[in-house]
Design a protein around this motif. Sequence first.
Motif, PDB file in Angstrom:
ATOM      1  N   ALA A 102     -19.490 -17.980   0.837  1.00 53.71           N
ATOM      2  CA  ALA A 102     -20.655 -18.298   0.016  1.00 53.71           C
ATOM      3  C   ALA A 102     -21.856 -17.403   0.300  1.00 53.71           C
ATOM      4  N   ASP A 103     -21.991 -16.926   1.529  1.00 52.61           N
ATOM      5  CA  ASP A 103     -23.130 -16.087   1.887  1.00 52.61           C
ATOM      6  C   ASP A 103     -22.821 -14.602   1.769  1.00 52.61           C
ATOM      7  N   ASP A 104     -21.625 -14.260   1.321  1.00 48.02           N
ATOM      8  CA  ASP A 104     -21.239 -12.853   1.207  1.00 48.02           C
ATOM      9  C   ASP A 104     -20.328 -12.696  -0.002  1.00 48.02           C
ATOM     10  N   LEU A 105     -20.919 -12.775  -1.182  1.00 45.66           N
ATOM     11  CA  LEU A 105     -20.133 -12.738  -2.409  1.00 45.66           C
ATOM     12  C   LEU A 105     -19.494 -11.382  -2.646  1.00 45.66           C
ATOM     13  N   ALA A 106     -20.085 -10.324  -2.107  1.00 43.95           N
ATOM     14  CA  ALA A 106     -19.479  -9.002  -2.255  1.00 43.95           C
ATOM     15  C   ALA A 106     -18.113  -8.958  -1.575  1.00 43.95           C
ATOM     16  N   THR A 107     -17.986  -9.641  -0.430  1.00 43.20           N
ATOM     17  CA  THR A 107     -16.695  -9.715   0.252  1.00 43.20           C
ATOM     18  C   THR A 107     -15.682 -10.463  -0.609  1.00 43.20           C
ATOM     19  N   THR A 108     -16.135 -11.540  -1.247  1.00 48.52           N
ATOM     20  CA  THR A 108     -15.260 -12.272  -2.154  1.00 48.52           C
ATOM     21  C   THR A 108     -14.784 -11.367  -3.279  1.00 48.52           C
ATOM     22  N   ALA A 109     -15.697 -10.589  -3.848  1.00 51.86           N
ATOM     23  CA  ALA A 109     -15.333  -9.694  -4.947  1.00 51.86           C
ATOM     24  C   ALA A 109     -14.297  -8.672  -4.498  1.00 51.86           C
ATOM     25  N   ARG A 110     -14.483  -8.110  -3.324  1.00 52.02           N
ATOM     26  CA  ARG A 110     -13.503  -7.148  -2.805  1.00 52.02           C
ATOM     27  C   ARG A 110     -12.133  -7.812  -2.621  1.00 52.02           C
ATOM     28  N   ARG A 111     -12.135  -9.010  -2.051  1.00 49.20           N
ATOM     29  CA  ARG A 111     -10.879  -9.707  -1.804  1.00 49.20           C
ATOM     30  C   ARG A 111     -10.147 -10.042  -3.096  1.00 49.20           C
ATOM     31  N   GLU A 112     -10.872 -10.590  -4.056  1.00 47.93           N
ATOM     32  CA  GLU A 112     -10.234 -10.985  -5.312  1.00 47.93           C
ATOM     33  C   GLU A 112      -9.722  -9.772  -6.087  1.00 47.93           C
ATOM     34  N   LEU A 113     -10.456  -8.679  -6.025  1.00 44.99           N
ATOM     35  CA  LEU A 113      -9.991  -7.445  -6.671  1.00 44.99           C
ATOM     36  C   LEU A 113      -8.649  -7.010  -6.082  1.00 44.99           C
ATOM     37  N   GLU A 114      -8.579  -6.977  -4.766  1.00 44.45           N
ATOM     38  CA  GLU A 114      -7.343  -6.543  -4.123  1.00 44.45           C
ATOM     39  C   GLU A 114      -6.206  -7.527  -4.377  1.00 44.45           C
ATOM     40  N   GLU A 115      -6.467  -8.829  -4.252  1.00 42.22           N
ATOM     41  CA  GLU A 115      -5.407  -9.818  -4.413  1.00 42.22           C
ATOM     42  C   GLU A 115      -4.817  -9.790  -5.820  1.00 42.22           C
ATOM     43  N   GLU A 116      -5.664  -9.602  -6.830  1.00 43.83           N
ATOM     44  CA  GLU A 116      -5.162  -9.657  -8.198  1.00 43.83           C
ATOM     45  C   GLU A 116      -4.609  -8.328  -8.690  1.00 43.83           C
ATOM     46  N   THR A 117      -5.114  -7.191  -8.163  1.00 43.61           N
ATOM     47  CA  THR A 117      -4.723  -5.897  -8.727  1.00 43.61           C
ATOM     48  C   THR A 117      -4.087  -4.938  -7.727  1.00 43.61           C
ATOM     49  N   GLY A 118      -4.315  -5.141  -6.420  1.00 47.76           N
ATOM     50  CA  GLY A 118      -3.874  -4.173  -5.433  1.00 47.76           C
ATOM     51  C   GLY A 118      -4.838  -3.009  -5.284  1.00 47.76           C
ATOM     52  N   TYR A 119      -5.963  -3.035  -6.015  1.00 50.90           N
ATOM     53  CA  TYR A 119      -6.974  -1.983  -5.911  1.00 50.90           C
ATOM     54  C   TYR A 119      -8.034  -2.363  -4.873  1.00 50.90           C
ATOM     55  N   GLU A 120      -8.525  -1.347  -4.158  1.00 42.63           N
ATOM     56  CA  GLU A 120      -9.626  -1.528  -3.211  1.00 42.63           C
ATOM     57  C   GLU A 120     -10.811  -0.686  -3.662  1.00 42.63           C
ATOM     58  N   ALA A 121     -12.021  -1.229  -3.466  1.00 39.29           N
ATOM     59  CA  ALA A 121     -13.238  -0.589  -3.958  1.00 39.29           C
ATOM     60  C   ALA A 121     -13.961   0.170  -2.848  1.00 39.29           C
ATOM     61  N   GLU A 122     -14.530   1.298  -3.210  1.00 42.27           N
ATOM     62  CA  GLU A 122     -15.374   2.047  -2.277  1.00 42.27           C
ATOM     63  C   GLU A 122     -16.740   1.398  -2.150  1.00 42.27           C
ATOM     64  N   ALA A 123     -17.270   0.867  -3.263  1.00 44.10           N
ATOM     65  CA  ALA A 123     -18.590   0.227  -3.264  1.00 44.10           C
ATOM     66  C   ALA A 123     -18.586  -0.937  -4.242  1.00 44.10           C
ATOM     67  N   VAL A 124     -19.330  -1.999  -3.893  1.00 42.52           N
ATOM     68  CA  VAL A 124     -19.415  -3.193  -4.733  1.00 42.52           C
ATOM     69  C   VAL A 124     -20.886  -3.593  -4.830  1.00 42.52           C
ATOM     70  N   ASP A 125     -21.384  -3.760  -6.055  1.00 48.14           N
ATOM     71  CA  ASP A 125     -22.786  -4.121  -6.270  1.00 48.14           C
ATOM     72  C   ASP A 125     -22.898  -5.252  -7.283  1.00 48.14           C
ATOM     73  N   HIS A 126     -23.826  -6.172  -7.025  1.00 51.75           N
ATOM     74  CA  HIS A 126     -24.045  -7.305  -7.911  1.00 51.75           C
ATOM     75  C   HIS A 126     -24.600  -6.825  -9.251  1.00 51.75           C
ATOM     76  N   LEU A 127     -24.068  -7.388 -10.334  1.00 50.98           N
ATOM     77  CA  LEU A 127     -24.520  -7.033 -11.684  1.00 50.98           C
ATOM     78  C   LEU A 127     -25.382  -8.131 -12.292  1.00 50.98           C
ATOM     79  N   THR A 128     -24.873  -9.357 -12.349  1.00 46.49           N
ATOM     80  CA  THR A 128     -25.625 -10.485 -12.885  1.00 46.49           C
ATOM     81  C   THR A 128     -24.919 -11.774 -12.519  1.00 46.49           C
ATOM     82  N   THR A 129     -25.596 -12.897 -12.704  1.00 47.91           N
ATOM     83  CA  THR A 129     -25.016 -14.224 -12.490  1.00 47.91           C
ATOM     84  C   THR A 129     -25.330 -15.076 -13.711  1.00 47.91           C
ATOM     85  N   VAL A 130     -24.304 -15.790 -14.221  1.00 45.02           N
ATOM     86  CA  VAL A 130     -24.494 -16.596 -15.415  1.00 45.02           C
ATOM     87  C   VAL A 130     -23.835 -17.957 -15.243  1.00 45.02           C
TER      88      VAL A 130
END
Length: 199
Positions: A102-130
């Motif tokens: 909950a305090d590190d959503l960028a880590t969540t984004a990296r994890r979910e990207l890898e788990e669903e696609t097998g891709y890993e990101a060099e950089a992750v930045d917040h875009l918006t929240t809705v």
Amino acid sequence: MTEGTGDATGRDETDGGDAEPLAWETLYGETAYMCPGFDIQRERVRLPDGTETDYDYLSESESVVIVPFTPDGEVVLIEEWRQAVKRVNRGFPAGGVEASDADDLATTARRELEEETGYEAEAVDHLTTVEPANGIADAVFHYFVAEGCEPTGEQDLDHNESIRVTTADFADLEAAVRDDELRDGRTALGVLYYAAFGE
């Protein structure tokens, strides 16, 4: 069962000021139905005119939605069977936020990207929240842009996920939204928001 926080007048005692005149007072609440992925909450509420009624809504954990770009500018997408609409859905990778993240959503984004696609990101930045459907659900989507995505990780799907990974040109995604060919709401929003504000 959870108790409401308002007092008998409908004033929210936590805001330190006058109550919002449109606010509903929650008298009590309970979980009416539980299933994997979400719950249905039922609350007894008092409306501003004094009327008491029941209100049900879908409750789920917050989610991250990833807008992932490869080094050459292609967008990584998933194609996934969606039972509710009985078709394959094309969209951005996404997943639920765990309590430990909950305090590190960028880590969540990296994890979910890898788990669903097998891709890993060099950089992750917040875009918006809705809040995509706050008339019927408490869902919150945190959008992240992932750059430099490479298929260097390992896909790790849940038991009920049927996913195929693909890539597309971003301009083609914009056209698909315009032409009503991309039906996934959270992906359409991410495409349009990034096109307007993300570059």
